[in-house]
Design a protein around this motif. Structure first.
Motif, PDB file in Angstrom:
ATOM      1  N   UNK A 170       1.833  10.060 -10.334  1.00  0.00           N
ATOM      2  CA  UNK A 170       0.699   9.713 -11.430  1.00  0.00           C
ATOM      3  C   UNK A 170       1.132   8.281 -12.140  1.00  0.00           C
ATOM      4  N   UNK A 171       1.648   7.455 -11.295  1.00  0.00           N
ATOM      5  CA  UNK A 171       2.067   6.025 -11.843  1.00  0.00           C
ATOM      6  C   UNK A 171       1.040   5.146 -11.031  1.00  0.00           C
ATOM      7  N   UNK A 172       0.936   3.988 -11.637  1.00  0.00           N
ATOM      8  CA  UNK A 172       0.329   2.667 -11.043  1.00  0.00           C
ATOM      9  C   UNK A 172       1.061   1.639 -10.859  1.00  0.00           C
ATOM     10  N   UNK A 173       1.053   0.802  -9.820  1.00  0.00           N
ATOM     11  CA  UNK A 173       1.548  -0.487  -9.772  1.00  0.00           C
ATOM     12  C   UNK A 173       0.602  -1.582 -10.152  1.00  0.00           C
ATOM     13  N   UNK A 174       0.759  -2.153 -11.293  1.00  0.00           N
ATOM     14  CA  UNK A 174      -0.140  -2.898 -11.879  1.00  0.00           C
ATOM     15  C   UNK A 174      -0.041  -4.502 -11.263  1.00  0.00           C
ATOM     16  N   UNK A 175       1.103  -4.888 -10.885  1.00  0.00           N
ATOM     17  CA  UNK A 175       1.541  -6.172 -10.229  1.00  0.00           C
ATOM     18  C   UNK A 175       2.739  -5.866  -9.298  1.00  0.00           C
ATOM     19  N   UNK A 176       2.888  -6.666  -8.294  1.00  0.00           N
ATOM     20  CA  UNK A 176       3.895  -6.484  -7.339  1.00  0.00           C
ATOM     21  C   UNK A 176       4.140  -7.637  -6.455  1.00  0.00           C
ATOM     22  N   UNK A 211       9.709  -7.144  -6.723  1.00  0.00           N
ATOM     23  CA  UNK A 211       9.260  -7.376  -8.363  1.00  0.00           C
ATOM     24  C   UNK A 211       8.098  -6.380  -8.424  1.00  0.00           C
ATOM     25  N   UNK A 212       7.991  -5.413  -9.403  1.00  0.00           N
ATOM     26  CA  UNK A 212       6.709  -4.762  -9.812  1.00  0.00           C
ATOM     27  C   UNK A 212       6.573  -4.335 -11.182  1.00  0.00           C
ATOM     28  N   UNK A 213       5.551  -4.295 -11.547  1.00  0.00           N
ATOM     29  CA  UNK A 213       5.295  -3.936 -12.792  1.00  0.00           C
ATOM     30  C   UNK A 213       4.335  -2.474 -12.568  1.00  0.00           C
ATOM     31  N   UNK A 214       5.112  -1.457 -13.353  1.00  0.00           N
ATOM     32  CA  UNK A 214       4.522  -0.110 -12.866  1.00  0.00           C
ATOM     33  C   UNK A 214       4.220   0.615 -14.155  1.00  0.00           C
ATOM     34  N   UNK A 269       0.807  -1.214  -0.160  1.00  0.00           N
ATOM     35  CA  UNK A 269      -0.008  -0.047   0.037  1.00  0.00           C
ATOM     36  C   UNK A 269       0.947   1.232   0.005  1.00  0.00           C
ATOM     37  N   UNK A 270       1.906   1.269   0.772  1.00  0.00           N
ATOM     38  CA  UNK A 270       3.107   2.370   0.646  1.00  0.00           C
ATOM     39  C   UNK A 270       3.456   2.770  -0.683  1.00  0.00           C
ATOM     40  N   UNK A 271       3.864   1.527  -1.332  1.00  0.00           N
ATOM     41  CA  UNK A 271       4.430   1.506  -2.652  1.00  0.00           C
ATOM     42  C   UNK A 271       3.310   2.140  -3.712  1.00  0.00           C
ATOM     43  N   UNK A 272       1.989   1.917  -3.741  1.00  0.00           N
ATOM     44  CA  UNK A 272       0.992   2.131  -4.294  1.00  0.00           C
ATOM     45  C   UNK A 272       0.883   3.505  -4.303  1.00  0.00           C
ATOM     46  N   UNK A 273       0.497   4.152  -2.924  1.00  0.00           N
ATOM     47  CA  UNK A 273       0.441   5.522  -2.543  1.00  0.00           C
ATOM     48  C   UNK A 273       1.514   6.651  -3.092  1.00  0.00           C
ATOM     49  N   UNK A 274       2.705   5.852  -3.043  1.00  0.00           N
ATOM     50  CA  UNK A 274       3.893   6.748  -3.390  1.00  0.00           C
ATOM     51  C   UNK A 274       3.889   6.855  -5.037  1.00  0.00           C
ATOM     52  N   UNK A 275       3.726   5.700  -5.672  1.00  0.00           N
ATOM     53  CA  UNK A 275       3.511   5.603  -7.048  1.00  0.00           C
ATOM     54  C   UNK A 275       2.450   6.709  -7.707  1.00  0.00           C
ATOM     55  N   UNK A 276       1.267   6.867  -6.924  1.00  0.00           N
ATOM     56  CA  UNK A 276       0.150   7.504  -7.375  1.00  0.00           C
ATOM     57  C   UNK A 276       0.582   8.971  -7.164  1.00  0.00           C
ATOM     58  N   UNK A 277       1.619   9.155  -6.247  1.00  0.00           N
ATOM     59  CA  UNK A 277       1.932  10.648  -6.096  1.00  0.00           C
ATOM     60  C   UNK A 277       2.845  11.250  -7.517  1.00  0.00           C
ATOM     61  N   UNK A 293      11.186   5.697  -9.833  1.00  0.00           N
ATOM     62  CA  UNK A 293      11.590   4.545  -9.024  1.00  0.00           C
ATOM     63  C   UNK A 293      12.676   5.253  -7.856  1.00  0.00           C
ATOM     64  N   UNK A 294      13.301   6.322  -8.209  1.00  0.00           N
ATOM     65  CA  UNK A 294      14.170   6.957  -6.958  1.00  0.00           C
ATOM     66  C   UNK A 294      13.300   7.376  -5.819  1.00  0.00           C
ATOM     67  N   UNK A 295      11.919   8.093  -6.343  1.00  0.00           N
ATOM     68  CA  UNK A 295      11.106   8.581  -5.261  1.00  0.00           C
ATOM     69  C   UNK A 295      10.608   7.485  -4.433  1.00  0.00           C
ATOM     70  N   UNK A 296      10.134   6.441  -5.132  1.00  0.00           N
ATOM     71  CA  UNK A 296       9.412   5.125  -4.475  1.00  0.00           C
ATOM     72  C   UNK A 296      10.569   4.713  -3.292  1.00  0.00           C
ATOM     73  N   UNK A 297      11.566   4.683  -3.897  1.00  0.00           N
ATOM     74  CA  UNK A 297      12.752   4.101  -3.095  1.00  0.00           C
ATOM     75  C   UNK A 297      13.000   4.787  -1.802  1.00  0.00           C
ATOM     76  N   UNK A 298      13.347   6.150  -2.220  1.00  0.00           N
ATOM     77  CA  UNK A 298      13.498   7.246  -1.057  1.00  0.00           C
ATOM     78  C   UNK A 298      12.517   7.149  -0.101  1.00  0.00           C
ATOM     79  N   UNK A 299      11.242   7.621  -0.436  1.00  0.00           N
ATOM     80  CA  UNK A 299      10.286   7.850   0.407  1.00  0.00           C
ATOM     81  C   UNK A 299       9.835   6.407   1.114  1.00  0.00           C
TER      82      UNK A 299
END
Length: 109
Positions: free
Chosen positions: A15-21, A29-32, A5-13, A44-50
């Motif tokens: 404007x990206x979507x995690x389709x599979x993980x 492993x993530x399909x974004x 859920x954290x990854x999904x929220x960060x991706x949405x910030x 990716x840098x944003x998701x990893x950092x946050x």
């Protein structure tokens, strides 16, 4: 579930979507789906950092400062997905079983 859920929220910030993980003990492993206006490295840098900051706050030693510590490895692997999206989704869904199968094979070598 929580980290997903954290990854999904960060991706949405971004404007990206995690389709599979799928979370593994030592990697993810993530399909974004990332819109063209963002560089892959930016998202990716944003998701990893946050996510590292989030994990440090939630699970880390409260008395310890996490400045200068690293949760994620520096690199990552990226590939574009076209016609083989279904195959990539299956790979991600079954990665844990595949890793176990390879590990078992390696025991006999």
């Amino acid at each position: 579930k929580h980290l997903g859920e954290v990854f999904r929220r960060l991706a949405s910030q971004k404007e990206s979507r995690i389709l599979e993980g799928h979370l593994m003990p030592d990697h993810v492993h993530m399909l974004i789906s990332i819109p063209p206006k963002y560089a892959v490295s930016q998202v990716i840098g944003y998701i990893k950092g946050k996510s590292a900051i989030h994990l440090a706050r939630v699970y880390g030693e409260k008395k310890q400062s996490f400045v200068g510590q690293h949760f994620w490895a520096r690199g990552y692997f990226v590939s574009t997905v076209g016609r083989d999206e279904t195959m990539i989704r299956e790979y991600i869904r079954h990665q844990e079983q595949e890793d176990q199968r390879v590990e078992q094979m390696n025991l006999w070598q």
